[in-house]
Design a protein around this motif. Structure first.
Motif, PDB file in Angstrom:
ATOM      1  N   THR A  94       0.816  -1.200   0.141  1.00  0.00           N
ATOM      2  CA  THR A  94      -0.003  -0.017   0.008  1.00  0.00           C
ATOM      3  C   THR A  94       0.699   1.267  -0.018  1.00  0.00           C
ATOM      4  O   THR A  94       0.541   2.211  -0.703  1.00  0.00           O
ATOM      5  CB  THR A  94      -1.017  -0.092   1.319  1.00  0.00           C
ATOM      6  OG1 THR A  94      -1.653  -1.278   1.186  1.00  0.00           O
ATOM      7  CG2 THR A  94      -1.969   1.166   1.111  1.00  0.00           C
ATOM      8  N   ILE A 230      -5.939   2.580  -0.791  1.00  0.00           N
ATOM      9  CA  ILE A 230      -6.585   1.714  -0.019  1.00  0.00           C
ATOM     10  C   ILE A 230      -7.744   1.300  -0.579  1.00  0.00           C
ATOM     11  O   ILE A 230      -8.087   0.167  -0.798  1.00  0.00           O
ATOM     12  CB  ILE A 230      -6.772   2.048   1.703  1.00  0.00           C
ATOM     13  CG1 ILE A 230      -5.654   1.949   2.168  1.00  0.00           C
ATOM     14  CG2 ILE A 230      -7.831   1.255   2.273  1.00  0.00           C
ATOM     15  CD1 ILE A 230      -5.635   2.409   3.688  1.00  0.00           C
ATOM     16  N   VAL A 231      -8.600   2.311  -1.137  1.00  0.00           N
ATOM     17  CA  VAL A 231      -9.923   2.148  -1.623  1.00  0.00           C
ATOM     18  C   VAL A 231      -9.568   1.500  -3.095  1.00  0.00           C
ATOM     19  O   VAL A 231     -10.163   0.437  -3.540  1.00  0.00           O
ATOM     20  CB  VAL A 231     -10.524   3.167  -1.907  1.00  0.00           C
ATOM     21  CG1 VAL A 231     -11.853   3.089  -2.773  1.00  0.00           C
ATOM     22  CG2 VAL A 231     -11.095   3.766  -0.549  1.00  0.00           C
ATOM     23  N   GLU A 233      -7.539  -0.852  -3.609  1.00  0.00           N
ATOM     24  CA  GLU A 233      -7.205  -2.235  -3.270  1.00  0.00           C
ATOM     25  C   GLU A 233      -8.492  -3.082  -2.953  1.00  0.00           C
ATOM     26  O   GLU A 233      -8.785  -4.317  -2.965  1.00  0.00           O
ATOM     27  CB  GLU A 233      -6.308  -2.473  -2.217  1.00  0.00           C
ATOM     28  CG  GLU A 233      -5.083  -1.963  -2.745  1.00  0.00           C
ATOM     29  CD  GLU A 233      -4.062  -1.877  -1.442  1.00  0.00           C
ATOM     30  OE1 GLU A 233      -2.805  -1.811  -1.726  1.00  0.00           O
ATOM     31  OE2 GLU A 233      -4.492  -1.983  -0.313  1.00  0.00           O
ATOM     32  N   LEU A 234      -9.637  -2.143  -2.505  1.00  0.00           N
ATOM     33  CA  LEU A 234     -10.848  -2.876  -2.000  1.00  0.00           C
ATOM     34  C   LEU A 234     -11.660  -3.519  -3.261  1.00  0.00           C
ATOM     35  O   LEU A 234     -12.233  -4.670  -2.981  1.00  0.00           O
ATOM     36  CB  LEU A 234     -11.962  -1.789  -1.446  1.00  0.00           C
ATOM     37  CG  LEU A 234     -11.403  -1.167  -0.155  1.00  0.00           C
ATOM     38  CD1 LEU A 234     -12.451  -0.230   0.282  1.00  0.00           C
ATOM     39  CD2 LEU A 234     -11.247  -2.104   0.927  1.00  0.00           C
ATOM     40  N   GLY A 243      -5.912  -2.808   2.091  1.00  0.00           N
ATOM     41  CA  GLY A 243      -7.327  -2.924   1.411  1.00  0.00           C
ATOM     42  C   GLY A 243      -7.677  -4.121   1.074  1.00  0.00           C
ATOM     43  O   GLY A 243      -8.577  -4.416   1.635  1.00  0.00           O
TER      44      GLY A 243
ATOM     45  N   GLY B 131     -11.891   2.820   5.249  1.00  0.00           N
ATOM     46  CA  GLY B 131     -11.912   1.469   5.664  1.00  0.00           C
ATOM     47  C   GLY B 131     -12.848   0.906   6.845  1.00  0.00           C
ATOM     48  O   GLY B 131     -12.935  -0.263   6.966  1.00  0.00           O
TER      49      GLY B 131
END
Lengths: 291, 278
Positions: A94, A230-231, A233-234, A243, B131
């Protein structure tokens, strides 16, 4: 001592209050499962038994802070950092996407800002779209950007970095346009009396006087870049990253895993922003601009 | 090839026209025409590149085919819009912002709590709160309630920090004047400090509009009923129906810009006295 009373003590109080609320929430949210278990085992649940059970479940609705800390310790210090179970491994993935996207975004932002300051046509045509670009929930496009870029053959770091870039260029553009315009007429006139070219004015006057604005924007941009990575990776399960860790955790109900990834992301954000803060202090002091 | 040349010719033409418009003395019309022309140019370049290079519509559909898809699936888009924006984003936005506002007013009388809340709030506002989405979907179920919860958590801290800062914005001189009038605390709050805080409060509200839509859409990636913008985007990406995805994005963009525009308009009406509005 007075510094402690004025700054540290209030912050400490708020943090402790949050901790207390967190523990209370953990007991409250997890109690149903504890009661269900006790009912099936036909035992009367005492109050201390309830507390002990709610704070030590394997898949709690809300894990207690010490469980999360233990999980983080287990997955960082006690694991080999190349292992797929190590949070350091995921954090590194990340982090690299974040930093790459951050630099791309900062570069793009500064270039756009220089263009906007120097060309009125660009100011009038690009600036409204830069602002409009942020009212679009770009994160919604994240899955598509990744799928499309994957289909073209670009995979791994770059698609995530692109999303980080999109989120982080905006504060830089806004801050730098303000910063590059911050020299007053007197200073600009002085440059003109020296017959300085546009490039010289930019390099010797505009850029130096924009540094305080630049650092303020960089802090926001860094936080935004991390959120972007992070998003990114979601949406689809990828090869690691904080993520992805959250996504897998949510598939299997591993709440402790989700929370530990969340906390690590928070620490990462804090460290990155603090790093820029230190850089800001050093630079501004050497330039004689520190307040 | 003709498409490509045509698009580039249009680009150059629009560029020259924009340069000419920008050089002229300030006109209200130019401030509207120049960015519009720029946007149209981008769309035409996009169309020209897609047709000129014959890019596979799975990768990048042309704006025209997105437009056709948009027009033909308005009922679906409307259902998704109601589910995500009206139910998820808007209710979360209202709850989150009012909760943050009330918290800020509640801690207003205690400088101690303020000194603690501001740095912590600033810290949390910079965190990747998004998150939390999987956790909250787990708690509140798949329907819009969990989306609203994500939005509440996302908008709370930026709003709180801005309001607390805003309540400190009135000048000592003005506060002293209130004291000489023997104004009570609620009077000073209503008549001086809240109005003075409005620019900050609207700043928080404007940041929250974007966050609200993002939160509601991203939360749907973690589970949703079979409607909603986030749901549609993730399933249509799976089916490689990218024109539908782009149509959804167009809806999100329109909704986001309109929402932001509404708040900005209310701001202009409320803080007409502020230097930035004159």
């Amino acid at each position: 001592m007075s510094w402690f009373m004025r700054h540290a003590l209030p912050i400490l109080t708020v943090v402790i209050a949050i901790m207390v609320l967190w523990y209370a929430g953990a007991v409250g949210l997890n109690s149903k499962w504890a009661y269900d278990k006790a009912k099936r085992a036909n035992v009367e649940l005492s109050f201390s038994g309830l507390i002990a059970d709610t704070l030590s479940q394997i898949k709690p609705k809300l894990p207690a802070p010490h469980q999360v800390v233990a999980e983080i310790w287990r997955t960082t210090a006690l694991k080999n950092i190349t292992s797929r179970r190590s949070l350091v491994f995921h954090g590194w993935i990340t982090l690299s996407a974040t930093v790459l996207g951050f630099f791309m975004g900062t570069g793009l932002g500064i270039l756009l800002a220089v263009g906007i300051v120097h060309s009125r046509a660009m100011d009038m045509s690009v600036m409204p779209w830069v602002i409009a670009s942020q009212t679009i929930p770009i994160l919604a496009i994240a899955p598509m950007v990744i799928v499309v870029l994957n289909a073209v053959g670009v995979s791994g770091l770059l698609p995530k970095a692109v999303i980080s870039m999109y989120l982080s260029f905006f504060p830089v553009v806004v801050g730098m346009v303000k910063g590059l315009r911050s020299p007053d007429h007197m200073q600009l006139d002085q440059m003109r009396t020296w017959n300085a070219s546009k490039v010289q004015t930019l390099w010797l006057l505009r850029l130096p006087s924009s540094t305080p604005y630049l650092f303020t924007s960089l802090k926001i941009a860094m936080a935004a870049a991390l959120v972007g990575a992070i998003v990114a990776e979601l949406p689809i399960n990828q090869n690691g990253g904080l993520g992805a860790r959250m996504l897998v955790g949510s598939y299997y109900g591993q709440t402790i895993q989700i929370w530990s990834a969340l906390i690590v992301a928070a620490v990462l954000a804090a460290v990155l922003v603090a790093l820029i803060g230190v850089l800001q202090n050093i630079t501004l002091k050497r330039m004689g601009m520190a307040r | 090839m003709n498409w490509l040349i045509g698009a580039i010719a249009f680009w150059l033409g629009a560029w020259v026209l924009n340069l000419w418009l920008a050089k002229r003395p300030k006109m209200k019309l130019a401030a509207f025409v120049v960015p519009t022309l720029f946007g149209i140019t981008l769309l035409i370049l996009w169309e020209g590149v897609v047709r000129g290079f014959q890019i596979n519509p799975v990768l990048l559909p042309a704006p025209s085919s997105i437009g056709i898809r948009f027009a033909s699936s308005i009922p679906t888009l409307w259902v998704d819009f109601v589910q995500t924006f009206m139910k998820g984003a808007l209710s979360g936005f209202v709850i989150g912002c009012s909760a943050a506002f009330l918290t800020a007013v509640a801690v207003d009388r205690s400088p101690f709590l303020q000194a603690g809340l501001l740095p912590v709030g600033n810290f949390v506002a910079a965190l990747p709160i998004i998150g939390m989405a999987p956790v909250l979907v787990m708690w509140f179920g798949f329907d819009w309630q969990s989306k609203a919860a994500v939005v509440v958590v996302m908008v709370y801290f930026p709003m709180l920090v801005n309001t607390v800062q805003g309540l400190k914005a009135s000048e000592p001189m003005q506060r002293d004047l209130m004291r000489t009038y023997a104004a009570s605390y609620p009077q000073a709050l209503m008549k001086l400090r809240l109005p003075a805080a409005m620019p900050f409060i609207f700043n928080g509200l404007k940041i929250s509009t974007t966050l609200a839509l993002i939160g509601a859409i991203v939360a749907e990636f973690f589970g949703s009923p079979i409607k909603g913008m986030g749901f549609r985007i993730s399933t249509e990406v799976g089916r490689l129906a990218l024109d539908m995805v782009w149509a959804e994005i167009a809806v999100a963009a329109l909704a986001g810009s309109a929402f932001y525009g509404c708040v900005a308009m209310i701001e202009r009406a409320v803080t007409f006295w502020h230097p930035s509005q004159r």
